[in-house]
Design a protein around this motif. Structure first.
Motif, PDB file in Angstrom:
ATOM      1  N   GLY A  37     -19.936 -62.180-104.769  1.00 26.25           N
ATOM      2  CA  GLY A  37     -20.023 -60.827-105.302  1.00 26.25           C
ATOM      3  C   GLY A  37     -19.749 -59.857-104.166  1.00 26.25           C
ATOM      4  O   GLY A  37     -19.951 -60.203-102.992  1.00 26.25           O
ATOM      5  N   GLN A  38     -19.283 -58.654-104.485  1.00 25.49           N
ATOM      6  CA  GLN A  38     -18.861 -57.720-103.438  1.00 25.49           C
ATOM      7  C   GLN A  38     -19.316 -56.291-103.680  1.00 25.49           C
ATOM      8  O   GLN A  38     -19.575 -55.891-104.815  1.00 25.49           O
ATOM      9  CB  GLN A  38     -17.337 -57.696-103.327  1.00 25.49           C
ATOM     10  N   HIS A  39     -19.374 -55.538-102.605  1.00 23.86           N
ATOM     11  CA  HIS A  39     -19.459 -54.083-102.605  1.00 23.86           C
ATOM     12  C   HIS A  39     -18.888 -53.608-101.280  1.00 23.86           C
ATOM     13  O   HIS A  39     -18.438 -54.419-100.469  1.00 23.86           O
ATOM     14  CB  HIS A  39     -20.890 -53.573-102.854  1.00 23.86           C
ATOM     15  N   THR A  40     -18.861 -52.307-101.040  1.00 24.96           N
ATOM     16  CA  THR A  40     -18.316 -51.797 -99.778  1.00 24.96           C
ATOM     17  C   THR A  40     -19.335 -50.926 -99.065  1.00 24.96           C
ATOM     18  O   THR A  40     -20.216 -50.329 -99.691  1.00 24.96           O
ATOM     19  CB  THR A  40     -17.030 -50.964 -99.992  1.00 24.96           C
ATOM     20  N   ILE A  41     -19.176 -50.880 -97.738  1.00 27.90           N
ATOM     21  CA  ILE A  41     -19.912 -49.922 -96.910  1.00 27.90           C
ATOM     22  C   ILE A  41     -18.870 -49.030 -96.250  1.00 27.90           C
ATOM     23  O   ILE A  41     -17.772 -49.496 -95.919  1.00 27.90           O
ATOM     24  CB  ILE A  41     -20.805 -50.613 -95.855  1.00 27.90           C
ATOM     25  N   THR A  42     -19.180 -47.765 -96.099  1.00 28.75           N
ATOM     26  CA  THR A  42     -18.235 -46.797 -95.538  1.00 28.75           C
ATOM     27  C   THR A  42     -18.917 -46.018 -94.425  1.00 28.75           C
ATOM     28  O   THR A  42     -20.090 -45.660 -94.538  1.00 28.75           O
ATOM     29  CB  THR A  42     -17.734 -45.842 -96.635  1.00 28.75           C
ATOM     30  N   THR A  43     -18.154 -45.753 -93.354  1.00 25.12           N
ATOM     31  CA  THR A  43     -18.698 -45.060 -92.196  1.00 25.12           C
ATOM     32  C   THR A  43     -17.710 -44.035 -91.672  1.00 25.12           C
ATOM     33  O   THR A  43     -16.502 -44.277 -91.643  1.00 25.12           O
ATOM     34  CB  THR A  43     -18.982 -46.056 -91.049  1.00 25.12           C
ATOM     35  N   SER A  44     -18.231 -42.909 -91.233  1.00 22.88           N
ATOM     36  CA  SER A  44     -17.455 -41.937 -90.461  1.00 22.88           C
ATOM     37  C   SER A  44     -18.408 -41.238 -89.500  1.00 22.88           C
ATOM     38  O   SER A  44     -19.625 -41.237 -89.704  1.00 22.88           O
ATOM     39  CB  SER A  44     -16.742 -40.927 -91.368  1.00 22.88           C
ATOM     40  N   THR A  45     -17.852 -40.683 -88.440  1.00 24.65           N
ATOM     41  CA  THR A  45     -18.666 -39.979 -87.451  1.00 24.65           C
ATOM     42  C   THR A  45     -18.004 -38.647 -87.115  1.00 24.65           C
ATOM     43  O   THR A  45     -16.829 -38.425 -87.404  1.00 24.65           O
ATOM     44  CB  THR A  45     -18.806 -40.774 -86.135  1.00 24.65           C
ATOM     45  N   GLY A  55     -20.509 -41.259 -80.223  1.00 21.69           N
ATOM     46  CA  GLY A  55     -20.027 -42.359 -79.392  1.00 21.69           C
ATOM     47  C   GLY A  55     -19.679 -43.601 -80.176  1.00 21.69           C
ATOM     48  O   GLY A  55     -19.260 -44.602 -79.614  1.00 21.69           O
ATOM     49  N   GLY A  56     -19.864 -43.578 -81.493  1.00 16.50           N
ATOM     50  CA  GLY A  56     -19.567 -44.727 -82.336  1.00 16.50           C
ATOM     51  C   GLY A  56     -20.654 -44.945 -83.364  1.00 16.50           C
ATOM     52  O   GLY A  56     -21.521 -44.087 -83.570  1.00 16.50           O
ATOM     53  N   GLY A  65     -35.669 -59.485 -87.537  1.00  9.98           N
ATOM     54  CA  GLY A  65     -34.569 -60.435 -87.617  1.00  9.98           C
ATOM     55  C   GLY A  65     -33.227 -59.787 -87.880  1.00  9.98           C
ATOM     56  O   GLY A  65     -32.249 -60.489 -88.145  1.00  9.98           O
ATOM     57  N   ALA A  66     -33.162 -58.459 -87.828  1.00 10.55           N
ATOM     58  CA  ALA A  66     -31.909 -57.756 -88.115  1.00 10.55           C
ATOM     59  C   ALA A  66     -30.793 -58.237 -87.192  1.00 10.55           C
ATOM     60  O   ALA A  66     -30.998 -58.419 -85.991  1.00 10.55           O
ATOM     61  CB  ALA A  66     -32.106 -56.252 -87.974  1.00 10.55           C
ATOM     62  N   LYS A  67     -29.627 -58.465 -87.784  1.00  5.94           N
ATOM     63  CA  LYS A  67     -28.456 -58.920 -87.031  1.00  5.94           C
ATOM     64  C   LYS A  67     -27.367 -57.854 -87.091  1.00  5.94           C
ATOM     65  O   LYS A  67     -27.150 -57.233 -88.134  1.00  5.94           O
ATOM     66  CB  LYS A  67     -27.907 -60.212 -87.622  1.00  5.94           C
ATOM     67  N   LEU A  68     -26.654 -57.683 -85.979  1.00  6.15           N
ATOM     68  CA  LEU A  68     -25.534 -56.750 -85.937  1.00  6.15           C
ATOM     69  C   LEU A  68     -24.418 -57.259 -86.838  1.00  6.15           C
ATOM     70  O   LEU A  68     -23.978 -58.409 -86.712  1.00  6.15           O
ATOM     71  CB  LEU A  68     -25.025 -56.588 -84.509  1.00  6.15           C
ATOM     72  N   LEU A  69     -23.981 -56.437 -87.767  1.00  4.05           N
ATOM     73  CA  LEU A  69     -22.929 -56.785 -88.719  1.00  4.05           C
ATOM     74  C   LEU A  69     -21.574 -56.237 -88.276  1.00  4.05           C
ATOM     75  O   LEU A  69     -20.580 -56.942 -88.236  1.00  4.05           O
ATOM     76  CB  LEU A  69     -23.288 -56.239 -90.105  1.00  4.05           C
ATOM     77  N   LEU A  70     -21.555 -54.961 -87.940  1.00  3.60           N
ATOM     78  CA  LEU A  70     -20.310 -54.242 -87.684  1.00  3.60           C
ATOM     79  C   LEU A  70     -20.606 -53.115 -86.715  1.00  3.60           C
ATOM     80  O   LEU A  70     -21.655 -52.472 -86.813  1.00  3.60           O
ATOM     81  CB  LEU A  70     -19.792 -53.689 -89.019  1.00  3.60           C
ATOM     82  N   SER A  71     -19.688 -52.861 -85.793  1.00  4.65           N
ATOM     83  CA  SER A  71     -19.898 -51.745 -84.870  1.00  4.65           C
ATOM     84  C   SER A  71     -18.569 -51.195 -84.373  1.00  4.65           C
ATOM     85  O   SER A  71     -17.539 -51.861 -84.473  1.00  4.65           O
ATOM     86  CB  SER A  71     -20.755 -52.176 -83.672  1.00  4.65           C
ATOM     87  N   GLN A  72     -18.647 -50.003 -83.853  1.00  5.68           N
ATOM     88  CA  GLN A  72     -17.476 -49.375 -83.244  1.00  5.68           C
ATOM     89  C   GLN A  72     -17.935 -48.514 -82.086  1.00  5.68           C
ATOM     90  O   GLN A  72     -18.857 -47.718 -82.237  1.00  5.68           O
ATOM     91  CB  GLN A  72     -16.711 -48.517 -84.249  1.00  5.68           C
ATOM     92  N   GLN A  73     -17.296 -48.687 -80.955  1.00  4.23           N
ATOM     93  CA  GLN A  73     -17.523 -47.825 -79.805  1.00  4.23           C
ATOM     94  C   GLN A  73     -16.466 -46.724 -79.865  1.00  4.23           C
ATOM     95  O   GLN A  73     -15.279 -47.014 -79.827  1.00  4.23           O
ATOM     96  CB  GLN A  73     -17.393 -48.613 -78.494  1.00  4.23           C
ATOM     97  N   GLY A  74     -16.887 -45.486 -80.010  1.00  2.00           N
ATOM     98  CA  GLY A  74     -15.966 -44.369 -80.137  1.00  2.00           C
ATOM     99  C   GLY A  74     -16.058 -43.752 -81.519  1.00  2.00           C
ATOM    100  O   GLY A  74     -16.476 -44.408 -82.471  1.00  2.00           O
ATOM    101  N   PRO A  75     -15.667 -42.484 -81.641  1.00  2.00           N
ATOM    102  CA  PRO A  75     -15.788 -41.788 -82.925  1.00  2.00           C
ATOM    103  C   PRO A  75     -14.843 -42.351 -83.984  1.00  2.00           C
ATOM    104  O   PRO A  75     -13.821 -42.939 -83.677  1.00  2.00           O
ATOM    105  CB  PRO A  75     -15.415 -40.340 -82.577  1.00  2.00           C
ATOM    106  N   GLN A  76     -15.260 -42.162 -85.239  1.00  2.00           N
ATOM    107  CA  GLN A  76     -14.460 -42.563 -86.400  1.00  2.00           C
ATOM    108  C   GLN A  76     -14.491 -41.382 -87.353  1.00  2.00           C
ATOM    109  O   GLN A  76     -15.344 -41.319 -88.230  1.00  2.00           O
ATOM    110  CB  GLN A  76     -15.030 -43.821 -87.058  1.00  2.00           C
ATOM    111  N   THR A  77     -13.586 -40.416 -87.150  1.00  2.00           N
ATOM    112  CA  THR A  77     -13.669 -39.162 -87.891  1.00  2.00           C
ATOM    113  C   THR A  77     -13.154 -39.249 -89.327  1.00  2.00           C
ATOM    114  O   THR A  77     -13.486 -38.409 -90.143  1.00  2.00           O
ATOM    115  CB  THR A  77     -12.926 -38.047 -87.133  1.00  2.00           C
TER     116      THR A  77
END
Length: 170
Positions: free
Chosen positions: A30-38, A43-44, A124-136
């Motif tokens: 099954g699926q859904h989406t996550i969306t991110t902007s800065t 800094g990310g 127990g949280a695990k890093l899923l996704l990351s970005q160093q730097g802005p995402q406008t």
């Protein structure tokens, strides 16, 4: 005076139905989406995840009699490709394929049937996704959940609460 850094995070839905699982059968997804902007001054960003399961271990839990847990193992991945396997996990797609965002290797959607394992509780949280730097401009990642019931799985309704934590690097 500098602009205040900010991060915006969203989920496309808060419920995902995996459909019917059959003891000893194939895995379902099954699926859904996550969306991110800065803002351009951030800094990310990062996304982390953890599960609830039965309160001790993460995974799909049947809380009524006879209780049963389809585990999200404490290892890094859950491989549901083999005969007799059982488990629950998730993957994430790379939102920008060639840019600064990156999916943690255990959650990468590169091998069909292999999913990242969840651990229980915020500790127990695990890093899923990351970005160093802005995402406008908003970027989306497809989250795919996979589950497979083993031969001893009990009939009934199962659920898992997956908590997503999103934050910014400033």
């Amino acid at each position: 005076v500098s602009a205040t850094p900010s991060v915006t995070c969203s989920l496309s839905t808060n419920t995902v139905n995996l459909g019917s699982l059959y003891p000893g059968g194939a895995f379902t997804t099954g699926q859904h989406t996550i969306t991110t902007s800065t803002s351009d001054t951030a800094g990310g960003y990062y996304w982390a995840v953890y599960g609830t399961g039965n309160g001790t271990d993460a995974g799909l839990f049947k809380s009524s009699a006879t209780t049963y847990l389809i585990p999200s193992t404490g290892s890094t991945t859950v491989d549901l490709r083999g005969v007799g396997t059982e488990g629950f996990g998730m993957t994430a797609s790379d939102p920008d394929a060639a840019s600064a965002a990156s999916v943690s290797s255990n959650f990468a959607d590169t091998t069909l049937g292999v999913f990242g394992a969840l651990d229980p509780a915020v500790t127990g949280a695990k890093l899923l996704l990351s970005q160093q730097g802005p995402q406008t401009a908003a970027e989306s990642s497809t989250i795919t959940y996979g589950a497979k019931a083993g031969a001893s799985a009990q009939p009934g309704s199962y659920q898992e609460t997956v908590t997503f934590v999103c934050g910014g690097y400033y």
